[in-house]
Structures are given as structure tokens and as C-alpha cells.
Design a protein around this motif. Structure first.
Motif, mmCIF file in Angstrom:
data_model
loop_
_atom_site.group_PDB
_atom_site.id
_atom_site.type_symbol
_atom_site.label_atom_id
_atom_site.label_comp_id
_atom_site.label_asym_id
_atom_site.label_seq_id
_atom_site.Cartn_x
_atom_site.Cartn_y
_atom_site.Cartn_z
ATOM 1 N N GLY A 212 -6.458 -24.843 3.269
ATOM 2 C CA GLY A 212 -6.502 -23.481 3.777
ATOM 3 C C GLY A 212 -5.633 -23.252 4.997
ATOM 4 N N ARG A 213 -5.139 -24.334 5.602
ATOM 5 C CA ARG A 213 -4.274 -24.211 6.787
ATOM 6 C C ARG A 213 -2.862 -24.751 6.535
ATOM 7 N NH1 ARG A 213 -5.301 -27.171 10.998
ATOM 8 N NH2 ARG A 213 -6.485 -28.781 9.888
ATOM 9 N N PHE A 214 -2.752 -25.787 5.732
ATOM 10 C CA PHE A 214 -1.462 -26.408 5.454
ATOM 11 C C PHE A 214 -1.019 -26.020 4.033
ATOM 12 C CE2 PHE A 214 -1.540 -30.384 8.420
ATOM 13 C CZ PHE A 214 -1.918 -29.580 9.476
ATOM 14 N N THR A 215 0.288 -25.889 3.871
ATOM 15 C CA THR A 215 0.844 -25.611 2.552
ATOM 16 C C THR A 215 2.065 -26.497 2.324
ATOM 17 O OG1 THR A 215 0.143 -23.298 2.684
ATOM 18 C CG2 THR A 215 1.800 -23.854 1.029
ATOM 19 N N VAL A 216 2.047 -27.220 1.225
ATOM 20 C CA VAL A 216 3.187 -28.048 0.847
ATOM 21 C C VAL A 216 3.982 -27.306 -0.217
ATOM 22 C CG1 VAL A 216 1.815 -29.364 -0.842
ATOM 23 C CG2 VAL A 216 3.949 -30.321 0.090
ATOM 24 N N THR B 255 3.618 -37.387 -10.796
ATOM 25 C CA THR B 255 2.307 -36.800 -10.540
ATOM 26 C C THR B 255 1.862 -37.082 -9.111
ATOM 27 O OG1 THR B 255 1.181 -38.780 -11.319
ATOM 28 C CG2 THR B 255 1.633 -37.076 -12.947
ATOM 29 N N PRO B 256 0.994 -36.220 -8.586
ATOM 30 C CA PRO B 256 0.522 -36.407 -7.215
ATOM 31 C C PRO B 256 -0.382 -37.626 -7.071
ATOM 32 C CG PRO B 256 0.181 -34.150 -7.955
ATOM 33 C CD PRO B 256 0.534 -34.960 -9.150
ATOM 34 N N SER B 257 -0.349 -38.211 -5.887
ATOM 35 C CA SER B 257 -1.250 -39.313 -5.560
ATOM 36 C C SER B 257 -1.540 -39.277 -4.070
ATOM 37 C CB SER B 257 -0.627 -40.655 -5.933
ATOM 38 O OG SER B 257 -1.422 -41.730 -5.437
ATOM 39 N N ARG B 258 -2.752 -39.646 -3.717
ATOM 40 C CA ARG B 258 -3.154 -39.718 -2.311
ATOM 41 C C ARG B 258 -2.947 -41.115 -1.728
ATOM 42 N NH1 ARG B 258 -8.541 -36.273 -0.886
ATOM 43 N NH2 ARG B 258 -7.958 -34.280 -1.835
ATOM 44 N N SER B 259 -2.621 -42.055 -2.583
ATOM 45 C CA SER B 259 -2.562 -43.445 -2.151
ATOM 46 C C SER B 259 -1.191 -43.804 -1.581
ATOM 47 C CB SER B 259 -2.869 -44.362 -3.326
ATOM 48 O OG SER B 259 -2.643 -45.714 -2.961
ATOM 49 N N ASP C 29 -2.127 -31.046 -3.696
ATOM 50 C CA ASP C 29 -3.399 -31.625 -3.290
ATOM 51 C C ASP C 29 -3.351 -31.818 -1.781
ATOM 52 O OD1 ASP C 29 -5.191 -34.767 -3.843
ATOM 53 O OD2 ASP C 29 -5.941 -32.744 -3.446
ATOM 54 N N TYR C 30 -4.514 -31.637 -1.130
ATOM 55 C CA TYR C 30 -4.589 -31.721 0.326
ATOM 56 C C TYR C 30 -5.831 -32.504 0.739
ATOM 57 C CZ TYR C 30 -1.438 -27.686 -0.018
ATOM 58 O OH TYR C 30 -0.394 -26.834 -0.318
ATOM 59 N N ARG C 31 -5.733 -33.131 1.887
ATOM 60 C CA ARG C 31 -6.956 -33.691 2.442
ATOM 61 C C ARG C 31 -7.839 -32.519 2.850
ATOM 62 N NH1 ARG C 31 -6.456 -37.653 5.413
ATOM 63 N NH2 ARG C 31 -8.444 -37.541 6.507
ATOM 64 N N ASP C 32 -9.136 -32.747 2.823
ATOM 65 C CA ASP C 32 -10.081 -31.657 3.024
ATOM 66 C C ASP C 32 -9.877 -30.937 4.356
ATOM 67 O OD1 ASP C 32 -12.970 -33.174 1.359
ATOM 68 O OD2 ASP C 32 -11.195 -32.145 0.594
ATOM 69 N N ARG D 115 -2.236 -44.784 8.910
ATOM 70 C CA ARG D 115 -1.532 -43.671 8.296
ATOM 71 C C ARG D 115 -2.437 -43.051 7.228
ATOM 72 N NH1 ARG D 115 4.721 -44.579 6.931
ATOM 73 N NH2 ARG D 115 4.454 -45.403 9.043
ATOM 74 N N GLU D 116 -2.535 -41.734 7.241
ATOM 75 C CA GLU D 116 -3.439 -41.062 6.321
ATOM 76 C C GLU D 116 -2.727 -39.986 5.507
ATOM 77 O OE1 GLU D 116 -6.485 -39.387 8.838
ATOM 78 O OE2 GLU D 116 -5.253 -37.654 9.366
ATOM 79 N N PHE D 117 -3.265 -39.777 4.347
ATOM 80 C CA PHE D 117 -2.754 -38.752 3.436
ATOM 81 C C PHE D 117 -2.984 -37.366 4.015
ATOM 82 C CE2 PHE D 117 -1.981 -36.421 -0.360
ATOM 83 C CZ PHE D 117 -3.012 -35.509 -0.506
#
Length: 127
Positions: A66-70, A106-110, A59-62, A45-47
Motif C-alpha cells: 500500500g506504500r511501495f510500488t514496483v 516468476t517472482p520470488s522472495r528468496s 509481490d511485497y513484504r507486508d 538483507r530482506e525482501f
């Protein structure tokens, strides 16, 4: 008990768009950061994306920038992921999750920072 329910997945052609939603209940949704993750068959599973409690920070994975919006609507206890220009390799089950811990707002990628998860919604991108 926190409940997260994703919806909006489906089949789309490569290059197409899809919006998935996640409705939350059982916790003060508006105080917590919300994350989107995905898991393809045979992969971890990935962020994908995350949004802070008030929507000011995202925050977005690289690979999706530019394509996805949360986005989120705290009045509706719902978070969204708009996905444009989808690629075949982005076929996966998409999960939303609500952040816990001390810095829950706060945001987190983990993945470890999220303590409740939805059941996921399948997104299939055809070639």
C-alpha cells in the motif's frame, strides 16, 4: 556479465517519498523477474518487492504493501521502486537483483533465487 546499477537513493524526511531505479545490462532483462531487497546496519538483507518478467505479477513484504510500488520498463531495461510514506526504520541500502534459475521469469522472495545484484543505493529516512 550482468550489471545492475541502482540510483535515486538519498535523504528524505519520514512520511516523504522517494523513487529508486535499477538499470540492467548484459542479460535479456525483459525475460527475468526483478527483485528489490534492503539491508539496514546490523541486520540481514530482506525482501521488499518483486515483479515478474512482464510486470503482470508483483509481490511485497507486508510492511510496505500500500506504500511501495514496483514497476518496470522493459524497453529501458529498468526497474523502479516507488516508496511513499517512508518510515525512519526503513533506512537501509536498497538493492535490486535479477532472478536466475529455472523459473527466472516468476517472482520470488528468496535471496537465493537471485544470481546478480547491484551495488545498492542508500536510503536514509530522517525523523
Amino acid at each position: 556479465q550482468v550489471q545492475l546499477v541502482e540510483s535515486g537513493g538519498g535523504l528524505v524526511q519520514a512520511g516523504g517519498s522517494l523513487r529508486v531505479s535499477c538499470a540492467a545490462s548484459g542479460r535479456t532483462f525483459s525475460s527475468h523477474a526483478m527483485g528489490w531487497f534492503r539491508q539496514a546496519p546490523g541486520k540481514e538483507r530482506e525482501f521488499v518487492a518483486v515483479i515478474s518478467w512482464n510486470g503482470d505479477i508483483t509481490d511485497y513484504r507486508d510492511s510496505v504493501k500500500g506504500r511501495f510500488t514496483v514497476s518496470r520498463d522493459n524497453a529501458k531495461n529498468t526497474v523502479y521502486l516507488q516508496m511513499n510514506s517512508l518510515k525512519h526504520e526503513e533506512t537501509a541500502v536498497y538493492y535490486c537483483a535479477i532472478r536466475g534459475g529455472t523459473y527466472y521469469y516468476t517472482p520470488s522472495r528468496s535471496r537465493q533465487e537471485y544470481d546478480y545484484w547491484g551495488q545498492g543505493t542508500q536510503v536514509t529516512v530522517s525523523t
